[in-house]
Write a protein that holds these residues in place. Structure first.
Motif, PDB file in Angstrom:
ATOM      1  N   LEU A 214     -26.872  65.106 -25.112  1.00 15.53           N
ATOM      2  CA  LEU A 214     -25.932  65.983 -25.816  1.00 15.53           C
ATOM      3  C   LEU A 214     -26.623  67.228 -26.360  1.00 15.53           C
ATOM      4  O   LEU A 214     -27.743  67.152 -26.884  1.00 15.53           O
ATOM      5  N   VAL A 215     -25.947  68.372 -26.217  1.00 15.30           N
ATOM      6  CA  VAL A 215     -26.389  69.624 -26.843  1.00 15.30           C
ATOM      7  C   VAL A 215     -25.208  70.175 -27.636  1.00 15.30           C
ATOM      8  O   VAL A 215     -24.094  70.269 -27.102  1.00 15.30           O
ATOM      9  N   VAL A 216     -25.437  70.528 -28.897  1.00 11.53           N
ATOM     10  CA  VAL A 216     -24.393  71.126 -29.736  1.00 11.53           C
ATOM     11  C   VAL A 216     -24.977  72.353 -30.430  1.00 11.53           C
ATOM     12  O   VAL A 216     -26.038  72.267 -31.046  1.00 11.53           O
ATOM     13  N   GLY A 217     -24.300  73.485 -30.316  1.00  9.92           N
ATOM     14  CA  GLY A 217     -24.806  74.669 -31.016  1.00  9.92           C
ATOM     15  C   GLY A 217     -24.169  75.949 -30.531  1.00  9.92           C
ATOM     16  O   GLY A 217     -23.402  75.957 -29.563  1.00  9.92           O
ATOM     17  N   ARG A 218     -24.493  77.033 -31.220  1.00 15.99           N
ATOM     18  CA  ARG A 218     -23.988  78.340 -30.801  1.00 15.99           C
ATOM     19  C   ARG A 218     -24.529  78.703 -29.423  1.00 15.99           C
ATOM     20  O   ARG A 218     -25.696  78.428 -29.123  1.00 15.99           O
ATOM     21  N   VAL A 242     -24.139  66.893 -21.613  1.00 12.33           N
ATOM     22  CA  VAL A 242     -22.874  67.339 -22.201  1.00 12.33           C
ATOM     23  C   VAL A 242     -23.172  68.444 -23.223  1.00 12.33           C
ATOM     24  O   VAL A 242     -23.907  68.227 -24.185  1.00 12.33           O
ATOM     25  N   ILE A 243     -22.589  69.631 -22.990  1.00  9.03           N
ATOM     26  CA  ILE A 243     -22.872  70.785 -23.841  1.00  9.03           C
ATOM     27  C   ILE A 243     -21.612  71.171 -24.604  1.00  9.03           C
ATOM     28  O   ILE A 243     -20.610  71.604 -24.015  1.00  9.03           O
ATOM     29  N   VAL A 244     -21.661  70.971 -25.928  1.00 10.50           N
ATOM     30  CA  VAL A 244     -20.538  71.309 -26.803  1.00 10.50           C
ATOM     31  C   VAL A 244     -20.794  72.688 -27.396  1.00 10.50           C
ATOM     32  O   VAL A 244     -21.617  72.858 -28.301  1.00 10.50           O
ATOM     33  N   THR A 245     -20.087  73.686 -26.858  1.00  8.95           N
ATOM     34  CA  THR A 245     -20.280  75.062 -27.324  1.00  8.95           C
ATOM     35  C   THR A 245     -19.123  75.923 -26.824  1.00  8.95           C
ATOM     36  O   THR A 245     -18.357  75.507 -25.949  1.00  8.95           O
ATOM     37  N   VAL A 271     -18.171  71.358 -22.190  1.00  6.89           N
ATOM     38  CA  VAL A 271     -16.904  70.742 -22.605  1.00  6.89           C
ATOM     39  C   VAL A 271     -16.182  71.520 -23.705  1.00  6.89           C
ATOM     40  O   VAL A 271     -15.226  71.027 -24.302  1.00  6.89           O
ATOM     41  N   GLY A 272     -16.651  72.738 -23.995  1.00  4.56           N
ATOM     42  CA  GLY A 272     -15.996  73.531 -25.028  1.00  4.56           C
ATOM     43  C   GLY A 272     -16.413  73.110 -26.419  1.00  4.56           C
ATOM     44  O   GLY A 272     -17.396  72.390 -26.605  1.00  4.56           O
ATOM     45  N   THR A 273     -15.665  73.537 -27.405  1.00  5.60           N
ATOM     46  CA  THR A 273     -15.985  73.230 -28.800  1.00  5.60           C
ATOM     47  C   THR A 273     -15.226  71.996 -29.272  1.00  5.60           C
ATOM     48  O   THR A 273     -14.192  71.629 -28.707  1.00  5.60           O
TER      49      THR A 273
END
Length: 399
Positions: A214-218, A242-245, A271-273
């Motif tokens: 998982l990656v989460v960030g601006r 999976v990139i949440v941004t 996968v968007g925000t």
């Protein structure tokens, strides 16, 4: 009563952003009845409202691009000074989040001194290093930071590395600094594994629990998305990335597409925000590993949240990240194949070692970065300044 005016966040209720979450928690977990918070909120009107017992005052700013944030801070500080004068408030604190208005601050610093008010600053991170800024804006950020440090009464750093940087870089100004960390929630998600919201998210994105990194960030270059994606593509794992941004209307996305050809690898999933905090907690909890490539700035909220929720944390080896996670994480370098090899190795990590990492990371958050502890430190600092102000006033009265 100690009045504290907070300027620089977009305001509360917090929808997103580190400073916004900080102000939300500062007011939500307030213990002392001797403190009154006044929070500037970016808006399209000049209304006032009460939230978490704080007085929130809206600031309307024209949409003028990059300069909007500077104008917002200037309008907010003028509004605060006007309120202080009209209500004859003594010994107030103006707490500015981010060093955006340095070229203008000397004038306001003089006004505040005449009103017996203090000017505090949270310098955030190395904003002038961000790739999105052109040469001129980077020069402005550097100058602004210098002038803010020079003219503020107290600089509160949420990273020890940032505090050290401020002390060394601006030594000639003898800056008055202190360290109070950012915070994080360490309680698990309130959603259970079979909640419809959770099941729908996994199904719609074709993702399986515990089968993704998982990656989460601006979505900005300095968070090293290119390094992470290229290295992940080189790895042998069958799990997803999976990139949440937010990638909408972002030129960086097209550049990344061109440089990495990630669209050819079915494991890479943007996968968007996710703004639902309980759902995001669940996504963190069910990740196999969190990858953190941030290298600009101080204590990163996304890192703290992941250390509290995710079993394995794989972090870029820079001082800011080591300061926070210490032995509760595994570290990678940006050198060729370093991260991909770490990912390959993690495919064979034992359950026992996973549990050790998980316990160490959560312990760091519970002991050093829990919100209630952070807010207690802020309140002690604010009330200490109130006592110092009362002593100064009494001494003047004795002359």
């Amino acid at each position: 009563m100690k009045h504290v005016f907070i300027i620089g966040s977009k305001g509360i209720p917090a929808k997103y952003g580190g400073f916004e979450t900080f102000v939300e928690k500062l007011t939500q977990y307030q213990q002392s009845k001797e403190i009154k918070y006044h929070v500037a909120c970016l808006s399209n009107n000049y209304d006032e409202f009460i939230y978490n017992n704080a007085r929130c005052f809206n600031i309307k700013v024209p949409n003028i691009g990059a300069a909007k944030a500077v104008i917002y801070d200037l309008y907010a500080i003028r509004n605060a000074i006007k309120y202080i004068k009209e209500n004859e408030i003594q010994g107030a604190i103006i707490y500015i989040l981010a060093a955006r208005i340095g070229p203008f601050i000397k004038r306001y610093s003089k006004i505040l001194k005449k009103l017996d008010c203090q000017l505090w600053l949270n310098p955030d991170g190395h904003e002038w290093k961000r790739a999105k800024w052109n040469f001129i804006i980077k020069k402005y950020w550097k100058l602004s930071e210098k002038l803010m440090v020079k003219n503020c009464d107290l600089i509160i750093c949420d990273s020890k590395n940032i505090e050290l940087y401020i002390k060394e870089r601006y030594k000639k100004y003898s800056p008055n600094t202190t360290f109070i960390s950012y915070g994080a929630e360490y309680e698990g998600s309130k959603l259970d594994d079979f909640d419809e919201k959770v099941l729908n998210w996994y199904k719609s994105n074709n993702i399986k629990e515990n089968q993704y990194y998982l990656v989460v960030g601006r979505f900005v270059p300095e968070n090293n998305y290119e390094v992470v994606i290229k290295e992940f593509m080189k790895s042998k794992t069958k799990k997803d990335l999976v990139i949440v941004t937010n990638i909408t209307k972002n030129k960086f996305y097209e550049k990344l597409k061109e440089n990495t050809s990630f669209y050819k690898d079915k494991r890479i999933k943007f996968v968007g925000t996710v703004y639902d905090q309980q759902l995001l907690k669940k996504i963190r909890e069910k990740a196999y590993c969190y990858i953190h490539g941030h290298e600009v700035g101080g204590t990163n909220p996304s890192l703290l949240e992941s250390l509290a929720m995710t079993k394995i944390n794989l972090l870029l080896d820079v001082g800011f990240n080591r300061e926070v996670a210490m032995e509760g994480a595994i570290y990678f370098l940006k050198t060729n194949s370093n991260l991909s090899q770490k990912i390959n190795d993690l495919e064979f990590i034992s359950k026992e070692n996973i549990k050790i990492l998980e316990n160490k990371s959560k312990k760091r958050i519970i002991n050093e970065y829990n919100w209630k502890g952070v807010i207690e430190k802020y309140e002690r600092l604010i009330l200490k300044s109130e006592l110092e102000y009362e002593v100064e006033v009494s001494l003047v009265g004795d002359v």
